[in-house]
Design an enzyme around this catalytic site. Structure first.
Site, PDB file in Angstrom:
ATOM      1  N   CYS B  83       0.830  -1.222   0.000  1.00  0.00           N
ATOM      2  CA  CYS B  83       0.000   0.000   0.000  1.00  0.00           C
ATOM      3  C   CYS B  83       0.855   1.259   0.000  1.00  0.00           C
ATOM      4  CB  CYS B  83      -0.936  -0.013   1.200  1.00  0.00           C
ATOM      5  SG  CYS B  83      -1.741  -1.602   1.436  1.00  0.00           S
ATOM      6  N   HIS B 330      -9.309   4.297  -1.133  1.00  0.00           N
ATOM      7  CA  HIS B 330      -7.958   3.748  -1.003  1.00  0.00           C
ATOM      8  C   HIS B 330      -7.632   2.797  -2.156  1.00  0.00           C
ATOM      9  CE1 HIS B 330      -4.289   2.212   0.569  1.00  0.00           C
ATOM     10  NE2 HIS B 330      -4.763   1.278   1.358  1.00  0.00           N
TER      11      HIS B 330
END
Lengths: 129, 382
Positions: B83, B330
């Protein structure tokens, strides 16, 4: 995620709980060439007795497809009495009894199947003692 | 080392972008950034993506993106750090410009997450595949285990924890690119479905498609392109253990502390200089621990401080003015780049109704896995 060759490589850790104790005191269940913190390459092999303590836990309600049929299930981070850290399912218990500080014993169990015709993957889960 | 500036930015809307492929999204963001900066040709580029292979069966993003953003021939590199891929791409571009190797470098990120059915298994590749995911733990499960210890150790209540997503949703209302730009109530959080006890759906960042891109150049050339460049004043990166169980303290994220310290040192600044920070609130508990590791609050106090309004406008530091990962969305590989874009908007006075007043310095913090990697940037208004 599992497949036969990877499973074969991991058999020492998944069948007999063979760990490494580095001269720094760091205990690792996964096989390593080097202690990630001290850089030491000197260790002895030890077999874990299989008892330990829960450091933290969660109850998984939304799982990946492989484990979706068993929800809700507890997963815990445990530290064995020798100092090795593992993330394992906690099984054969009332999920309300899983607590930080609870004593556990590792037991050999089926983890998953590789589809309809693949091998069955085993490993360790924890039970409360 | 040369000083480096951001001279233009571009991003897609974040959300369920059913009509756009991974290449469409990145090309849209990249072309917007190039138009914003007024550049037709770049010297080099970096594209962050966590798992285009598992999400879309597409790798080789250097070729694909050069091709589809009209830059065939230019060197490119796909950067991956789970991420933290987007932030890593920005850092890589910074290094390339700072070193003198290239002048006009595009940094961005992209993720196409809605094309697969079981995204949980893709995200789990950011954990230890053999020793975590094999035993059934999910990403929410890992952060839930951090939350459990934190709540017990510091007495953080479930209601206080809920104030993190409530605040971030409140901020997102003023962000036109946000996936979920609406407010949520305490009841919405506490009644949302349980994902990994004690974390509920409203503690978790969503599944998002999106892309973000920035153009970097040497500071000495920035005025050729824009009257309002933003200087990248500090960059810090660090790694931590791949498995959460190997963190010596489960309420700490050592890589965040290390990356933050390195960024502060390069910038010559301290937490009290920072007006706003975009943090990696992949789960509510993450924002609390990160805010402590970056030095904004003492250990064990950030949850209560945020619940008391110290993380919003008028408080100690505005945390996630964009709405954060929770409300803005996200798209994992794009997130780190989008955080820097938010800082650019804030520091150039382009943040509209969510503008943090008089911001001179802003920070972004992008994190991989359960703290296995972290990238921090400190940006300066010029």
């Amino acid at each position: 995620m599992a497949d036969s060759a990877r499973y074969h490589r991991e058999k020492f850790h998944r069948y007999i709980l063979e760990a490494q104790k580095f001269d720094s005191g760091f205990v690792s269940l996964p096989n390593r060439y080097v202690d990630p913190y001290s850089g030491s390459r000197s260790y002895e092999k030890i077999n874990l007795k299989g008892t330990g303590t829960i450091l933290s836990y969660t109850i998984i309600h939304i799982a990946s497809d492989q484990f979706a049929h068993t929800t809700p299930f507890p997963v815990a981070i445990i530290e064995t009495d020798e100092g090795a850290r593992l993330t394992v399912m906690v099984t054969d218990c009332d999920i309300n009894d899983v607590k930080i500080g609870a004593r556990v014993e590792l037991v050999f169990r089926k983890i998953m199947e590789e589809g309809e015709s693949g091998i069955i993957n085993y490993g360790y889960k924890a039970i409360l003692i | 080392m040369r000083e480096v500036a951001i001279i233009g930015v571009g991003m897609t809307k974040f959300g369920e972008l059913w009509e756009q492929s991974i290449r469409d999204m990145f090309a849209e963001a990249a072309l917007k950034a190039m138009d914003d900066a007024g550049v037709k040709k770049i010297d080099s580029f970096y594209v962050g993506a966590m798992s285009s292979g598992l999400y879309t069966y597409q790798e080789h993003l250097s070729s694909l993106m050069a091709d589809y953003m009209g830059q065939i021939g230019v060197p490119g590199l796909h950067v991956e750090s789970a991420c933290a891929s987007g932030g890593s791409a920005v850092r890589a571009a910074f290094i390339e410009v700072a070193s003198g190797m290239s002048d006009i470098v595009l940094a961005g990120g992209v993720e196409k997450m809605w094309d697969v059915e079981d995204g949980t298994i893709v995200l789990a590749t950011a954990s230890d595949q053999e020793y975590e995911a094999y035993n059934g733990v999910t990403f929410p499960g890992l952060y839930a285990m951090m939350a459990r210890v934190y709540m017990e150790k510091y007495g953080l209540t479930r209601e206080e924890l809920a104030q993190v997503p409530i605040k971030n949703h409140k901020h997102s209302v003023n962000n036109p690119n946000a996936q979920y730009p609406f407010e949520i109530s305490l009841n919405d959080v506490l009644k949302s479905s349980m994902v990994a006890d004690p974390l509920r759906l409203m503690d978790c960042s969503p599944i998002t498609d999106g892309a973000a891109a920035l153009i970097l150049c040497p500071l000495e050339r920035a005025k050729e392109f824009t009257n309002k460049p933003v200087k990248i004043r500090g960059v810090g990166a660090a790694t931590g253990p791949i498995a959460l169980h190997d963190h010596r303290d489960l309420t700490r994220l050592d890589a965040v502390k290390l990356a933050g310290e390195r960024a502060y040192r390069m910038a010559g600044l301290s937490p009290s200089d920072i007006s706003f920070v975009e943090v990696h609130d992949c789960f509510s508990i993450a924002e609390i621990i990160v805010a402590e590791e970056l030095g904004f609050f003492e250990y064990g106090t950030a949850g209560k401080a945020i619940a008391e309004g110290q993380g919003t406008y008028g408080g100690k530091v505005v945390i996630n003015p964009s709405g954060g990962l929770k409300a803005k969305g996200h798209p994992v590989g794009a997130t780190g780049a989008a955080q820097v874009i938010e800082a650019y908007y804030q520091l150039t006075g382009k943040a509209g109704a969510r503008q943090v007043p008089n911001a001179k310095f802003g920070m972004t913090q992008n994190m991989g896995g359960s703290g296995g990697s972290c990238i921090v940037h400190i940006l300066e208004a010029l």
